[in-house]
Write a protein that holds these residues in place. Structure first.
Motif, short mmCIF file in Angstrom:
data_model
loop_
_atom_site.label_atom_id
_atom_site.label_comp_id
_atom_site.label_asym_id
_atom_site.label_seq_id
_atom_site.Cartn_x
_atom_site.Cartn_y
_atom_site.Cartn_z
N GLY A 158 -17.52 -2.41 31.74
CA GLY A 158 -18.50 -3.44 31.38
C GLY A 158 -19.76 -2.91 30.72
O GLY A 158 -20.22 -3.42 29.69
N ALA A 159 -20.33 -1.86 31.29
CA ALA A 159 -21.59 -1.34 30.75
C ALA A 159 -21.37 -0.80 29.34
O ALA A 159 -22.21 -0.95 28.45
CB ALA A 159 -22.14 -0.25 31.66
N ALA A 161 -19.09 -1.81 27.20
CA ALA A 161 -18.84 -2.91 26.27
C ALA A 161 -20.16 -3.43 25.71
O ALA A 161 -20.25 -3.80 24.54
CB ALA A 161 -18.08 -4.03 26.98
N ARG A 162 -21.18 -3.42 26.54
CA ARG A 162 -22.48 -3.90 26.07
C ARG A 162 -23.11 -2.97 25.03
O ARG A 162 -24.02 -3.34 24.32
CB ARG A 162 -23.44 -4.08 27.26
N GLU A 163 -22.64 -1.73 24.97
CA GLU A 163 -23.18 -0.73 24.05
C GLU A 163 -22.39 -0.64 22.75
O GLU A 163 -22.68 0.18 21.89
CB GLU A 163 -23.11 0.66 24.71
N LEU A 200 -15.22 -10.71 26.61
CA LEU A 200 -16.43 -10.23 27.30
C LEU A 200 -17.35 -11.35 27.77
O LEU A 200 -18.32 -11.08 28.49
CB LEU A 200 -17.24 -9.30 26.37
N GLU A 203 -22.40 -13.90 26.74
CA GLU A 203 -23.67 -13.16 26.86
C GLU A 203 -23.54 -11.73 26.33
O GLU A 203 -24.34 -11.27 25.52
CB GLU A 203 -24.10 -13.14 28.33
N THR A 204 -22.49 -11.03 26.76
CA THR A 204 -22.27 -9.66 26.28
C THR A 204 -21.87 -9.67 24.81
O THR A 204 -22.40 -8.90 24.00
CB THR A 204 -21.16 -8.98 27.11
N ILE A 208 -23.57 -7.83 20.78
CA ILE A 208 -22.89 -6.73 20.08
C ILE A 208 -23.07 -6.89 18.57
O ILE A 208 -22.67 -7.92 18.01
CB ILE A 208 -21.39 -6.71 20.45
#
Ligand code: PGA
Length: 254
Positions: A158-159, A161-163, A200, A203-204, A208
């Protein structure tokens, strides 16, 4: 939700060894004013990463690696690992560039493994997706993008994917001088965004950046970046020239 921060990537491919990288950086640094509202990331050949970093002497010009091996270390003559790239100054890594898919057999599973190694080494992946002309003409654009994204995006923690950054690069536009129209880019970016939301959540996914690559030049960057959902550019040929790339990095500046 505010739009993601614009991202400008310079993919040098197999151009510029350490001396040429140093000369480029000196010229570029004199032309490009730091832009806190955007990310400017160079992907030189890995052998030139340390020279680039030393010559740049400023943090706003970030570095990435063009390719890494799918394992962390071992008997793989000629390969470099994501950890080595991080040690040499990279903060980002490309995964799935069409030249890797075509010339080196990087299929979806290999791209996912490489993205995983990038993430484990603390590097942010730029996942490249895009269709060939044949796939587009056969009406398979959406299916190809969905397949390429589905192979990688759900496998990222998850973390990480946000990057993520996703680069939409139609294969027929890379190095050909033929650019997707802003409408074509907007349409494909919409497909990418929908697929990201599916995996995702909104929100995520909405945070991106989805950037466009394929014959981006100073004369077409403004209209491409003005297209809905286009958050930046991944630039090959035009990024080899300091003046051209400095001009490209001004696109969309307030
Ligand atoms: P190009 O390359 O700008 O030379 O078309 C883009 C890319 O391969 O990332």
């Amino acid at each position: 939700m505010s739009a993601p921060k614009p991202f400008f990537g310079a993919n040098w491919k197999m151009h510029k060894g350490p001396s040429e990288a140093r000369a480029f950086v000196r010229a570029f640094a004199g032309l490009h004013r730091p832009r806190p509202d955007a990310a400017v990331v160079f992907f030189p050949p890995s052998i030139s990463l340390p020279a680039f970093r030393e010559a740049a002497g400023r943090d706003d010009l970030e570095l990435g690696v063009q390719d890494v091996h799918q394992e962390t270390e071992g008997a793989h003559t000629g390969a470099i690992s994501a950890g080595m790239a991080a040690d040499a100054g990279a903060a980002w890594g490309l995964a799935g560039h069409s030249e890797r898919r075509r010339e080196f057999g990087d299929d979806d599973d290999l791209v996912a493994a490489k993205a995983a190694r990038l993430v484990e080494a603390g590097l942010r992946p730029v996942l490249c997706v895009g269709e060939t002309l044949e796939e587009r003409d056969d009406g398979r654009l959406e299916a190809v993008l969905r397949r390429q994204l589905a192979a990688v995006v759900p496998t990222l923690p998850g973390a990480a994917a946000r990057e993520l950054v996703v680069a939409y690069e139609p294969v027929w536009a890379i190095g050909t001088g033929r650019t997707a129209s802003p409408e074509d880019a907007a349409d494909a970016h919409g497909t990418v965004r929908r697929e990201l939301v599916e995996h995702l959540g909104p929100e995520t996914a909405d945070a991106i950046p989805i950037i466009y690559g394929g014959s981006v030049k100073p004369h077409n960057v403004d209209e491409l970046l003005a297209a809905p959902g286009v958050d930046g550019a991944l630039v090959g040929g035009a990024s080899l020239d300091p003046e051209a790339f400095a001009r490209i990095c001004e696109a969309g500046a307030g």
